[in-house]
Write a protein that holds these residues in place. Structure first.
Motif, PDB file in Angstrom:
ATOM      1  N   ASN A  11       0.788  -1.381  -0.254  1.00 16.17           N
ATOM      2  CA  ASN A  11       0.292   0.004   0.045  1.00 16.17           C
ATOM      3  C   ASN A  11       0.533   0.810   0.645  1.00 16.17           C
ATOM      4  N   GLU A  12       2.221   0.635   0.085  1.00 16.70           N
ATOM      5  CA  GLU A  12       2.881   2.455   0.394  1.00 16.70           C
ATOM      6  C   GLU A  12       2.752   2.507  -1.300  1.00 16.70           C
ATOM      7  N   LYS A  13       3.291   4.207  -1.131  1.00 16.56           N
ATOM      8  CA  LYS A  13       2.920   4.537  -2.505  1.00 16.56           C
ATOM      9  C   LYS A  13       5.086   4.726  -3.083  1.00 16.56           C
ATOM     10  N   ILE A  14       6.074   3.592  -2.803  1.00 17.46           N
ATOM     11  CA  ILE A  14       7.190   3.979  -3.252  1.00 17.46           C
ATOM     12  C   ILE A  14       7.904   2.974  -4.010  1.00 17.46           C
ATOM     13  N   ASP A  15       8.128   2.951  -5.620  1.00 21.03           N
ATOM     14  CA  ASP A  15       9.144   2.303  -5.769  1.00 21.03           C
ATOM     15  C   ASP A  15       9.023   0.826  -6.487  1.00 21.03           C
ATOM     16  N   PRO A  16       8.473  -0.338  -6.760  1.00 16.01           N
ATOM     17  CA  PRO A  16       8.576  -1.224  -6.974  1.00 16.01           C
ATOM     18  C   PRO A  16       9.574  -2.342  -6.909  1.00 16.01           C
ATOM     19  N   GLU A  17      10.294  -1.714  -7.338  1.00 21.14           N
ATOM     20  CA  GLU A  17      11.821  -1.773  -7.625  1.00 21.14           C
ATOM     21  C   GLU A  17      12.955  -1.914  -6.559  1.00 21.14           C
ATOM     22  N   ASP A  18      12.034  -1.014  -5.442  1.00 22.70           N
ATOM     23  CA  ASP A  18      12.604  -0.868  -4.132  1.00 22.70           C
ATOM     24  C   ASP A  18      12.257  -1.526  -3.015  1.00 22.70           C
ATOM     25  N   VAL A  19      11.155  -2.270  -3.379  1.00 20.76           N
ATOM     26  CA  VAL A  19      10.684  -3.114  -2.080  1.00 20.76           C
ATOM     27  C   VAL A  19      10.878  -4.600  -2.767  1.00 20.76           C
ATOM     28  N   PHE A  20      10.979  -5.446  -1.317  1.00 25.51           N
ATOM     29  CA  PHE A  20      11.338  -6.525  -1.580  1.00 25.51           C
ATOM     30  C   PHE A  20      11.056  -7.745  -0.133  1.00 25.51           C
ATOM     31  N   PHE A  21      10.573  -8.543  -1.023  1.00 27.79           N
ATOM     32  CA  PHE A  21       9.816  -9.320   0.073  1.00 27.79           C
ATOM     33  C   PHE A  21      10.929 -10.810   0.255  1.00 27.79           C
ATOM     34  N   ASP A  22      11.262 -11.245   1.598  1.00 30.10           N
ATOM     35  CA  ASP A  22      11.737 -12.297   1.407  1.00 30.10           C
ATOM     36  C   ASP A  22      10.848 -13.649   1.275  1.00 30.10           C
ATOM     37  N   ASN A  23      11.594 -14.935   1.555  1.00 28.48           N
ATOM     38  CA  ASN A  23      10.836 -16.121   1.110  1.00 28.48           C
ATOM     39  C   ASN A  23       9.603 -16.972   1.517  1.00 28.48           C
ATOM     40  N   GLN A  24       9.523 -16.020   2.511  1.00 31.97           N
ATOM     41  CA  GLN A  24       8.713 -16.394   3.303  1.00 31.97           C
ATOM     42  C   GLN A  24       7.436 -14.949   3.561  1.00 31.97           C
ATOM     43  N   LYS A  28       3.492 -16.703   1.533  1.00 28.95           N
ATOM     44  CA  LYS A  28       2.241 -16.274   2.427  1.00 28.95           C
ATOM     45  C   LYS A  28       1.473 -15.445   0.919  1.00 28.95           C
ATOM     46  N   LEU A  29       2.116 -14.284   0.933  1.00 28.34           N
ATOM     47  CA  LEU A  29       1.543 -13.343  -0.554  1.00 28.34           C
ATOM     48  C   LEU A  29       0.791 -14.110  -1.149  1.00 28.34           C
ATOM     49  N   MET A  30       1.518 -15.664  -2.057  1.00 27.50           N
ATOM     50  CA  MET A  30       0.999 -16.501  -3.477  1.00 27.50           C
ATOM     51  C   MET A  30       0.477 -17.809  -3.047  1.00 27.50           C
ATOM     52  N   ASN A  31       0.526 -17.762  -1.479  1.00 29.66           N
ATOM     53  CA  ASN A  31       0.214 -18.810  -1.180  1.00 29.66           C
ATOM     54  C   ASN A  31       0.257 -20.062  -1.817  1.00 29.66           C
ATOM     55  N   ILE A  32       1.560 -19.979  -1.658  1.00 25.89           N
ATOM     56  CA  ILE A  32       2.430 -21.521  -2.477  1.00 25.89           C
ATOM     57  C   ILE A  32       3.005 -21.858  -1.210  1.00 25.89           C
ATOM     58  N   SER A  33       3.557 -23.081  -1.694  1.00 25.44           N
ATOM     59  CA  SER A  33       4.506 -23.946  -0.709  1.00 25.44           C
ATOM     60  C   SER A  33       6.042 -23.353  -0.751  1.00 25.44           C
ATOM     61  N   LYS A  34       7.050 -23.966  -0.020  1.00 28.85           N
ATOM     62  CA  LYS A  34       8.063 -23.538  -0.259  1.00 28.85           C
ATOM     63  C   LYS A  34       8.739 -24.243  -1.543  1.00 28.85           C
ATOM     64  N   GLY A  52      23.339 -15.689   1.334  1.00 32.18           N
ATOM     65  CA  GLY A  52      24.364 -16.713   2.522  1.00 32.18           C
ATOM     66  C   GLY A  52      22.285 -17.673   1.481  1.00 32.18           C
ATOM     67  N   ASN A  53      21.586 -18.091   2.787  1.00 31.73           N
ATOM     68  CA  ASN A  53      20.732 -18.995   2.618  1.00 31.73           C
ATOM     69  C   ASN A  53      19.054 -17.880   2.681  1.00 31.73           C
ATOM     70  N   LYS A  54      19.597 -16.826   2.939  1.00 31.81           N
ATOM     71  CA  LYS A  54      18.079 -16.069   2.081  1.00 31.81           C
ATOM     72  C   LYS A  54      18.116 -15.584   1.000  1.00 31.81           C
ATOM     73  N   ILE A  55      16.066 -15.636   0.688  1.00 33.08           N
ATOM     74  CA  ILE A  55      16.010 -15.614  -1.049  1.00 33.08           C
ATOM     75  C   ILE A  55      15.280 -14.171  -0.804  1.00 33.08           C
ATOM     76  N   TYR A  56      15.195 -13.798  -1.648  1.00 28.65           N
ATOM     77  CA  TYR A  56      14.761 -12.211  -1.418  1.00 28.65           C
ATOM     78  C   TYR A  56      14.055 -11.930  -3.601  1.00 28.65           C
ATOM     79  N   TYR A  57      13.005 -11.363  -3.222  1.00 29.80           N
ATOM     80  CA  TYR A  57      11.570 -10.698  -4.887  1.00 29.80           C
ATOM     81  C   TYR A  57      11.448 -10.084  -4.283  1.00 29.80           C
ATOM     82  N   ARG A  58      11.958  -8.946  -5.594  1.00 29.63           N
ATOM     83  CA  ARG A  58      11.192  -7.498  -5.671  1.00 29.63           C
ATOM     84  C   ARG A  58       9.873  -7.483  -6.331  1.00 29.63           C
ATOM     85  N   LEU A  59       9.257  -6.686  -5.537  1.00 29.44           N
ATOM     86  CA  LEU A  59       7.236  -6.994  -5.793  1.00 29.44           C
ATOM     87  C   LEU A  59       7.440  -6.508  -7.534  1.00 29.44           C
TER      88      LEU A  59
END
Length: 73
Positions: A11-24, A28-34, A52-59
């Motif tokens: 809901n924030e008014k920021i550039d989708p290129e600057d927003v990252f979601f971690d794997n969890q 949850k957002l996509m309602n999918i399994s690991k 490292g072991n952390k995975i991130y996705y851009r909005l």
């Protein structure tokens, strides 16, 4: 991060290129399994960054995935 905080990110008014979601958050957002998230990464259905072991996705990549698979039926 909780789902409420994830929704606040959307809901924030920021550039989708600057927003990252971690794997969890992404799962949850996509309602999918690991395993599904891993398959999508392996098949290059969704782009990601890994530190490292952390995975991130851009909005913007999540939005592209949804737009590319939009079915107006």
């Amino acid at each position: 991060m909780t789902f409420v905080v994830s929704k606040m990110k959307l809901n924030e008014k920021i550039d989708p290129e600057d927003v990252f979601f971690d794997n969890q958050e992404f799962m949850k957002l996509m309602n999918i399994s690991k395993r599904t998230a891993q398959e999508w990464r392996n098949k290059k259905i969704i782009l990601c960054s890994q530190i490292g072991n952390k995975i991130y996705y851009r909005l913007s990549d999540i939005q592209k995935l949804l737009n590319d698979n939009y079915n107006s039926k």
